[in-house]
Scaffold this active site. Structure first.
Site, PDB file in Angstrom:
ATOM      1  N   THR A 136       6.074  -1.141   1.164  1.00 53.56           N
ATOM      2  CA  THR A 136       5.520   0.201   1.262  1.00 53.56           C
ATOM      3  C   THR A 136       6.674   1.184   1.411  1.00 53.56           C
ATOM      4  O   THR A 136       7.750   0.826   1.894  1.00 53.56           O
ATOM      5  CB  THR A 136       4.576   0.344   2.463  1.00 53.56           C
ATOM      6  OG1 THR A 136       4.137   1.707   2.576  1.00 53.56           O
ATOM      7  CG2 THR A 136       5.263  -0.032   3.769  1.00 53.56           C
ATOM      8  N   THR A 167       0.835  -1.203   0.000  1.00 53.93           N
ATOM      9  CA  THR A 167       0.000   0.000   0.000  1.00 53.93           C
ATOM     10  C   THR A 167       0.868   1.250   0.000  1.00 53.93           C
ATOM     11  O   THR A 167       2.096   1.183  -0.073  1.00 53.93           O
ATOM     12  CB  THR A 167      -0.915   0.016   1.237  1.00 53.93           C
ATOM     13  OG1 THR A 167      -0.102   0.106   2.423  1.00 53.93           O
ATOM     14  CG2 THR A 167      -1.786  -1.216   1.311  1.00 53.93           C
ATOM     15  N   GLY A 168       0.193   2.399   0.148  1.00 50.69           N
ATOM     16  CA  GLY A 168       0.890   3.673   0.163  1.00 50.69           C
ATOM     17  C   GLY A 168       1.195   4.208   1.542  1.00 50.69           C
ATOM     18  O   GLY A 168       1.598   5.371   1.669  1.00 50.69           O
ATOM     19  N   ASP A 169       0.984   3.398   2.583  1.00 49.74           N
ATOM     20  CA  ASP A 169       1.308   3.839   3.948  1.00 49.74           C
ATOM     21  C   ASP A 169       1.621   2.593   4.776  1.00 49.74           C
ATOM     22  O   ASP A 169       1.889   1.525   4.214  1.00 49.74           O
ATOM     23  CB  ASP A 169       0.155   4.657   4.533  1.00 49.74           C
ATOM     24  CG  ASP A 169       0.640   5.730   5.510  1.00 49.74           C
ATOM     25  OD1 ASP A 169       1.430   5.392   6.416  1.00 49.74           O
ATOM     26  OD2 ASP A 169       0.244   6.901   5.373  1.00 49.74           O
ATOM     27  N   ASP A 170       1.596   2.719   6.114  1.00 47.64           N
ATOM     28  CA  ASP A 170       1.985   1.612   6.977  1.00 47.64           C
ATOM     29  C   ASP A 170       1.178   0.354   6.642  1.00 47.64           C
ATOM     30  O   ASP A 170      -0.041   0.417   6.452  1.00 47.64           O
ATOM     31  CB  ASP A 170       1.763   1.972   8.443  1.00 47.64           C
ATOM     32  CG  ASP A 170       2.601   3.167   8.883  1.00 47.64           C
ATOM     33  OD1 ASP A 170       3.607   3.476   8.212  1.00 47.64           O
ATOM     34  OD2 ASP A 170       2.241   3.788   9.905  1.00 47.64           O
TER      35      ASP A 170
END
Length: 443
Positions: free
Chosen positions: A281, A247-250
């Site tokens: 990520t 994903t684009g975060d944690d």
């Protein structure tokens, strides 16, 4: 015809070895039972059309209304056949299974004007991104129990790009919706489903207990904003295992409320197990925080493989957060191509408003990081506590980032603890072996 197909599905449900094994008890961070539902209905029975164009919001809401108000002993399974089922947001109810067949896609409408607004979480005091309320999650539940979301690796697609663009352009009026949020709920299983392109956080159990999330795949573009994978929040007994997340975060972030609101609500995250996870990520693989005001205790992370990550393991909090982070064990981690291996920091994250108490200092105590290997790690790590609240009993044991290419040393301050068999050599605050009973090397 639909009744005939559902009857065939019932036979499949009864005789399939795979589905029969689902009735076995899962014992991970609590006991949650995967149930065979005696009552099966199909979204097609309620006028649903899986052509990718027809809006099926009414069909989903009618089907779930039927489950709730004509309750059957043992609950009801809502079957989603192959097809693309476009819909607005909808609520789940107790004693139900949402079952996605192979090649079934539940797809969120991109008509943001039709999205319901709900109140902010009491432990946050406002929306996470914007003051005031927030958009309801695509699939939502509040005060429910005995709920299963599963299937044959069908997809729940949030079509989040319209929301990401609003965030980038600064045109959001309220906080974006999560893909799935369950509040005040218990006995939840989420398994064998693909989650794609969430508008905001993907799976958010908050004020929940006895939650099992396993065999799920979560996908969002590398640059999609704030698309956390799984965020257990002020929740008890949560098990996350055997998942792939990019994903684009944690990938996973354990939370428990935001500053004065989380302190007042006073609901910790406790008994969290994260294991056999893979992913990538530009942010953190495993995060604790930064919203930690209700406290986070007894977290076990084990057997995690990370590639192309910003930070492998990140514990993050801030002045004004309060809360206790205690008894965190992270073991058997492998990371490849990471900007930083380990970060523990007391200066991360923003504040909901200017009403936070600067004397509400977090306590970080009893963090064990062991059996961690890394290749292509630019910096082994940094650990920075707070001057008036040093982080205590930090243990690094059997850690090897020997391939660190840039030679950036560990950076530490306001911490105490021990380090055993750590390469490159750790900061001097952790080199003492005096009083290190809590810190050992696996044989």
């Amino acid at each position: 015809m639909t009744r005939f197909l559902v009857a065939l599905f019932l036979c499949f449900w009864a005789f399939s070895p795979l589905l029969n094994c689902m009735s076995a008890e899962i014992t991970c961070a609590g006991t949650v039972r995967m149930r065979n539902r005696p009552d099966v209905i199909s979204i097609s029975d309620f006028g649903g059309v899986g052509d990718g164009r027809t809006l099926n919001t009414y069909a989903f809401r009618e089907a779930i209304y039927r489950i709730e108000h004509l309750s059957r002993k043992g609950g009801t399974l809502l079957y989603i056949p192959p097809g693309i089922w476009l819909t607005g947001s909808f609520n789940l109810t107790s004693h139900m299974t949402l079952y996605l067949a192979k090649d079934a896609v539940i797809r969120a409408t991109q008509d943001t004007s039709s999205w319901p607004l709900i109140a902010p979480l009491p432990s946050y005091g406002r929306g996470r991104e914007r003051p005031g309320g927030r958009y309801m999650s695509f699939i939502h539940g509040d005060g429910i129990h005995d709920v299963i979301i599963t299937g044959e690796n069908g997809t729940i697609d949030g079509q989040g790009d319209v929301w990401w663009n609003m965030w980038r352009q600064g045109s959001l009026q309220f906080t974006r919706p999560n893909l799935i949020e369950l509040m005040h709920s218990r006995d939840i299983i989420i398994s064998n489903v693909v989650f794609r392109n969430s508008p905001f956080w993907n799976i958010h159990p908050v004020y929940c207990s006895n939650v099992v999330i396993r065999y799920v795949t979560i996908l969002a573009p590398y640059d999609s904003p704030n698309t956390d994978g799984i965020d257990p929040d002020s929740s008890l007994n949560v098990c996350i295992e055997d998942c792939y997340i990019a994903t684009g975060d944690d990938l996973v972030a354990v939370k428990s409320g935001w500053d004065e609101y989380g302190i007042a609500y006073n609901r910790p995250s406790y008994g969290i197990t994260i294991r056999r996870l893979r992913g990538s990520t530009s942010f953190a693989g495993i995060a604790i925080g930064s919203e930690t005001s209700g406290g986070i205790e007894n977290v076990l992370v084990e057997n995690v493989s990370l590639s192309n990550v910003g930070i492998g393991i990140h514990l993050k909090t801030n002045i004004g957060r309060g809360g206790i982070i205690r008894n965190i064990t992270v073991t058997d981690i492998y990371m490849d191509n990471a900007r930083k291996g380990i970060r523990i920091a007391g200066d991360v994250g923003d504040h909901p408003d200017n009403k936070f108490n600067p004397n509400a200092l977090p306590i970080v105590d009893g963090v064990v990081l062991k059996n961690i290997w890394g290749s292509n790690v630019q910096q082994a790590g940094s650990m920075q506590g707070l001057k008036n609240s040093p982080f205590t009993r930090i243990c690094l044991s059997n850690i090897n980032f020997g391939g660190v290419s840039s030679g950036i040393p560990w950076k530490c301050g306001d911490i105490t603890g021990a380090a055993l068999r750590v390469s490159p050599s750790p900061c001097p605050e952790l080199t003492s072996t005096h009083g290190t009973g809590f810190c050992s090397v696996s044989s």
